[in-house]
Design an enzyme around this catalytic site. Structure first.
Site, mmCIF file in Angstrom:
data_model
loop_
_atom_site.group_PDB
_atom_site.id
_atom_site.type_symbol
_atom_site.label_atom_id
_atom_site.label_comp_id
_atom_site.label_asym_id
_atom_site.label_seq_id
_atom_site.Cartn_x
_atom_site.Cartn_y
_atom_site.Cartn_z
ATOM 1 N N ASP A 180 -0.676 21.696 42.564
ATOM 2 C CA ASP A 180 -1.280 20.425 42.148
ATOM 3 C C ASP A 180 -0.428 19.213 42.482
ATOM 4 O O ASP A 180 -0.481 18.192 41.799
ATOM 5 C CB ASP A 180 -1.586 20.431 40.627
ATOM 6 C CG ASP A 180 -2.529 21.552 40.247
ATOM 7 O OD1 ASP A 180 -3.361 21.926 41.090
ATOM 8 O OD2 ASP A 180 -2.424 22.047 39.114
ATOM 9 N N GLY A 234 -7.411 24.114 43.609
ATOM 10 C CA GLY A 234 -8.316 22.993 43.370
ATOM 11 C C GLY A 234 -7.684 21.769 44.012
ATOM 12 O O GLY A 234 -6.666 21.287 43.538
ATOM 13 N N HIS A 235 -8.243 21.335 45.136
ATOM 14 C CA HIS A 235 -7.654 20.219 45.887
ATOM 15 C C HIS A 235 -8.594 19.024 45.795
ATOM 16 O O HIS A 235 -9.758 19.113 46.163
ATOM 17 C CB HIS A 235 -7.431 20.632 47.354
ATOM 18 C CG HIS A 235 -6.424 21.736 47.502
ATOM 19 N ND1 HIS A 235 -6.020 22.228 48.705
ATOM 20 C CD2 HIS A 235 -5.722 22.435 46.567
ATOM 21 C CE1 HIS A 235 -5.124 23.180 48.520
ATOM 22 N NE2 HIS A 235 -4.934 23.335 47.228
ATOM 23 N N GLN A 285 -1.640 26.310 46.264
ATOM 24 C CA GLN A 285 -0.624 26.522 45.234
ATOM 25 C C GLN A 285 0.668 25.769 45.620
ATOM 26 O O GLN A 285 0.605 24.823 46.379
ATOM 27 C CB GLN A 285 -0.354 28.017 45.009
ATOM 28 C CG GLN A 285 -1.491 28.769 44.311
ATOM 29 C CD GLN A 285 -2.690 29.062 45.183
ATOM 30 O OE1 GLN A 285 -2.568 29.607 46.267
ATOM 31 N NE2 GLN A 285 -3.863 28.723 44.722
ATOM 32 N N LYS A 289 -1.767 18.019 47.465
ATOM 33 C CA LYS A 289 -1.927 18.483 48.858
ATOM 34 C C LYS A 289 -3.250 18.037 49.460
ATOM 35 O O LYS A 289 -3.321 17.667 50.628
ATOM 36 C CB LYS A 289 -1.822 20.024 48.909
ATOM 37 C CG LYS A 289 -0.491 20.559 48.405
ATOM 38 C CD LYS A 289 -0.494 22.066 48.301
ATOM 39 C CE LYS A 289 -1.413 22.612 47.232
ATOM 40 N NZ LYS A 289 -1.012 22.326 45.845
HETATM 41 P P1 GDP Z 1 -3.548 19.738 44.932
HETATM 42 O O1 GDP Z 1 -3.971 21.020 44.292
HETATM 43 O O2 GDP Z 1 -2.119 19.781 45.383
HETATM 44 O O3 GDP Z 1 -4.467 19.284 46.025
HETATM 45 O O4 GDP Z 1 -3.612 18.638 43.776
HETATM 46 P P2 GDP Z 1 -4.815 18.436 42.710
HETATM 47 O O5 GDP Z 1 -5.967 17.813 43.390
HETATM 48 O O6 GDP Z 1 -5.062 19.686 41.941
HETATM 49 O O7 GDP Z 1 -4.120 17.466 41.678
HETATM 50 C C1 GDP Z 1 -3.663 16.217 42.039
HETATM 51 C C2 GDP Z 1 -4.400 15.182 41.174
HETATM 52 O O8 GDP Z 1 -3.723 13.964 41.256
HETATM 53 C C3 GDP Z 1 -5.802 14.902 41.663
HETATM 54 O O9 GDP Z 1 -6.603 14.566 40.557
HETATM 55 C C4 GDP Z 1 -5.618 13.711 42.585
HETATM 56 O O10 GDP Z 1 -6.800 12.928 42.703
HETATM 57 C C5 GDP Z 1 -4.545 12.964 41.858
HETATM 58 N N1 GDP Z 1 -3.625 12.184 42.697
HETATM 59 C C6 GDP Z 1 -3.137 12.468 43.930
HETATM 60 N N2 GDP Z 1 -2.219 11.558 44.285
HETATM 61 C C7 GDP Z 1 -2.118 10.695 43.249
HETATM 62 C C8 GDP Z 1 -1.302 9.551 43.007
HETATM 63 O O11 GDP Z 1 -0.477 9.142 43.809
HETATM 64 N N3 GDP Z 1 -1.477 8.925 41.802
HETATM 65 C C9 GDP Z 1 -2.372 9.335 40.873
HETATM 66 N N4 GDP Z 1 -2.461 8.657 39.733
HETATM 67 N N5 GDP Z 1 -3.154 10.411 41.071
HETATM 68 C C10 GDP Z 1 -3.012 11.089 42.235
HETATM 69 P P1 IMO Z 2 -3.490 24.334 43.900
HETATM 70 O O1 IMO Z 2 -3.781 24.829 45.288
HETATM 71 C C1 IMO Z 2 -1.543 25.034 40.052
HETATM 72 C C2 IMO Z 2 -1.139 29.188 38.778
HETATM 73 C C3 IMO Z 2 -1.916 29.600 37.542
HETATM 74 C C4 IMO Z 2 -1.000 30.666 36.991
HETATM 75 C C5 IMO Z 2 -0.477 31.346 38.248
HETATM 76 C C6 IMO Z 2 -1.239 32.606 38.634
HETATM 77 O O2 IMO Z 2 -4.583 23.542 43.307
HETATM 78 O O3 IMO Z 2 -2.151 23.676 43.834
HETATM 79 P P2 IMO Z 2 -3.640 33.067 39.689
HETATM 80 O O4 IMO Z 2 -5.002 32.714 39.183
HETATM 81 O O5 IMO Z 2 -3.335 32.527 41.043
HETATM 82 O O6 IMO Z 2 -3.339 34.528 39.570
HETATM 83 O O7 IMO Z 2 -2.624 32.348 38.655
HETATM 84 O O8 IMO Z 2 -0.591 30.398 39.288
HETATM 85 N N1 IMO Z 2 -1.950 28.572 39.857
HETATM 86 C C7 IMO Z 2 -1.956 27.275 40.131
HETATM 87 N N2 IMO Z 2 -1.345 26.240 39.509
HETATM 88 N N3 IMO Z 2 -2.256 24.809 41.190
HETATM 89 C C8 IMO Z 2 -2.846 25.835 41.836
HETATM 90 O O9 IMO Z 2 -3.453 25.688 43.027
HETATM 91 C C9 IMO Z 2 -2.731 27.129 41.295
HETATM 92 N N4 IMO Z 2 -3.196 28.349 41.657
HETATM 93 C C10 IMO Z 2 -2.686 29.219 40.786
HETATM 94 O O10 IMO Z 2 -2.091 28.518 36.652
HETATM 95 O O11 IMO Z 2 0.091 30.063 36.346
HETATM 96 MG MG MG Z 3 -4.795 21.688 42.498
#
Ligand code: GDP
Ligand code: IMO
Ligand code: MG
Length: 436
Positions: free
Chosen positions: A18, A45-46, A232, A21
């Site tokens: 998270d 979840g991206h 991840q 990416k």
């Molecule tokens: P990923 O899994 O690495 O793609 O990241 P996620 O999408 O799960 O989580 C990142 C969250 O932070 C999302 O809700 C993005 O919309 C948000 N986000 C990304 N960059 C920024 C930032 O610079 N500032 C803020 N406030 N939110 C951000």
């Molecule tokens: P993105 O791509 C954050 C974490 C879960 C748990 C561990 C194992 O959005 O960054 P799993 O269901 O993979 O067996 O869970 O890994 N986890 C993540 N945490 N971002 C993710 O993906 C994750 N995918 C798995 O919360 O701790």
């Molecule tokens: Mg994510």
């Protein structure tokens, strides 16, 4: 930083997932012809926010929103067909038609309903301290079946219904017995029904299924530029992460070669994505976790709730020891530093630069999760800034304290920061012209 000159590049998270990416891929993709997912599945979840519209992608590469980009899913990823088809449909209903731009490897392992159930039940009966806090998406059981070789089923096998029927009958009878014996599960799966359901998925997925390694080989030979999208984070890597509190795949840059099916020498650069602080979802050690008011403030300001499960993310100060270890393994040429805006308003900020353990200072991430759970962080304190940085669009727009904080992270992690994100929107991005 000239992001148009990175060549074939991998975007990889250097923390516990998270990091942002999805946003980084979305920003870089204008320089690329194809985006490839090489690991993970519906646990990811991206998020992409563009022109006020928000998209959350789980299995589809984050290039799908751009018409000029091919999206590929390599064999290192696992596919949950129901979720994937739902994603394609949900995009279509919002005006994004994937058309002929998606390719999925026929070698991808499939997630079945019994994997999801196994995931949930194993967590339910785990003893105290033994829960992983998984996303319940069946990821661990699916990868375990892949490695066992006896129970895994690949996407390509759906196109041999005779073989599939036979294999699913045998596998499901085993799974039913296993779930009943181990977890007292009294709701057996019906092999004929699951087979029918997956044969229907097969027809819907047919236009996309191919040999992705061969497809990529062709794209590379014709001079197309390829971006590999990690899922991840490196600290969730099955080998290099905080085992056993990890996911079941290779999330580090090394996963590109096996998970996409390209020679390791293809990769020209790695972009490491880090948040300006640390978050973690699920169980496992997190030395810099802030359980009090500061952690709560970061969670609220940063909207730190899971994209996939909605769970509150654990928040804490930036951990340069853990992230530095991840950088050592994945070798980023440059860092993308996200969520700088979330840290506005603190008097001071802390960076973890070492761990105290048993009277010694550790400068490197220990191998054992139980050791990591016992360490005390050693902090360096830096001045904070009050200004809202969400509207900054160049390095010079940022307050001096914010620039100093970013530079210190780059120095501690061992790679320069070339991109700073100051909000979720595509536009809220600063490209650092000459990263220190
Ligand atoms: P990923 O899994 O690495 O793609 O990241 P996620 O999408 O799960 O989580 C990142 C969250 O932070 C999302 O809700 C993005 O919309 C948000 N986000 C990304 N960059 C920024 C930032 O610079 N500032 C803020 N406030 N939110 C951000
Ligand atoms: P993105 O791509 C954050 C974490 C879960 C748990 C561990 C194992 O959005 O960054 P799993 O269901 O993979 O067996 O869970 O890994 N986890 C993540 N945490 N971002 C993710 O993906 C994750 N995918 C798995 O919360 O701790
Ligand atoms: Mg994510």
């Amino acid at each position: 930083m000239r992001f148009d000159r990175l060549g074939h590049t991998c975007v990889v998270g250097l923390q516990w997932g998270d990091e942002g990416k999805g946003k980084v891929v979305d920003v870089l993709v204008e320089h690329y012809d194809a985006v490839v997912r090489f690991s993970g599945g519906a646990n990811a979840g991206h998020t992409i926010v563009a022109h006020g519209r928000k998209f959350a992608l789980h299995q589809l590469p984050s290039g799908v929103l751009r018409d000029h980009v091919m999206s590929l899913i390599g064999c290192g990823a696992v596919i949950d067909p129901a979720v994937l088809l739902g994603e394609i449909e949900s995009l279509r209903s919002r005006g994004v038609d994937i058309g002929d731009r998606l390719r999925i490897s026929d070698r991808c392992q499939l997630v079945f309903p019994y994997h999801r159930r196994q995931d949930v039940l194993a967590e339910r009966i785990a003893p105290a301290g033994g829960k992983i806090g998984t996303t319940s998406r069946g990821i661990g059981p699916c990868y375990a079946d892949k490695v066992s070789r006896r129970w895994g089923i690949r996407l390509g096998e759906l196109y041999r219904p005779d073989r599939l029927r036979e294999r699913l009958a045998s596998i499901i009878s085993h799974k039913n017995a296993y779930l009943a014996a181990l977890y007292d599960d009294r709701d057996p799966f019906d092999a004929a029904r699951v087979t029918r359901e997956y044969l229907e998925f097969a027809e819907q997925l047919r236009p996309y299924v191919c040999d992705v390694a061969a497809e990529l080989s062709g794209l590379l030979a014709s001079g197309k530029r390829v971006l590999f999208e990690g899922a991840q984070g490196s600290l969730l890597d099955i080998d290099h992460g905080t085992y056993p509190f990890v996911t079941s795949s290779t999330t580090t840059a090394g996963g590109v070669a096996c998970g996409a099916g390209v020679p390791p020498t293809v990769l020209d650069s790695v972009v490491g994505v880090v948040k300006a602080y640390t978050t973690r979802v699920g169980e496992g050690p997190m030395p810099t976790e802030l359980k009090g008011a500061i952690g709560q403030t970061i969670r609220e300001r940063g909207h730190e709730f899971g994209t996939t499960t909605g769970r509150a993310r654990r928040c804490g100060w930036f951990d340069a020891v853990a992230t530095g270890y991840a950088a050592m393994v994945s070798g980023p040429r440059v860092l993308a530093l996200m969520h700088l805006d979330t840290l506005s308003g603190f008097d001071e900020l802390k960076l973890c630069v070492g761990y105290r353990h048993g009277g010694k200072t550790l400068n490197r991430l220990p191998a054992e999760a139980y050791t990591l759970s016992e360490v005390e962080p050693v902090y360096e304190t830096l001045p904070g800034w009050r200004e809202d940085v969400g509207k900054c669009r160049s390095w010079g727009d940022l307050p001096a304290a914010a620039r100093a904080y970013v530079e210190e992270i780059g120095k501690r992690v061992g790679a320069p920061v070339g991109l700073v994100s100051v909000g979720p929107d595509r536009a809220q991005t600063i490209i650092v012209e000459e990263p220190a």
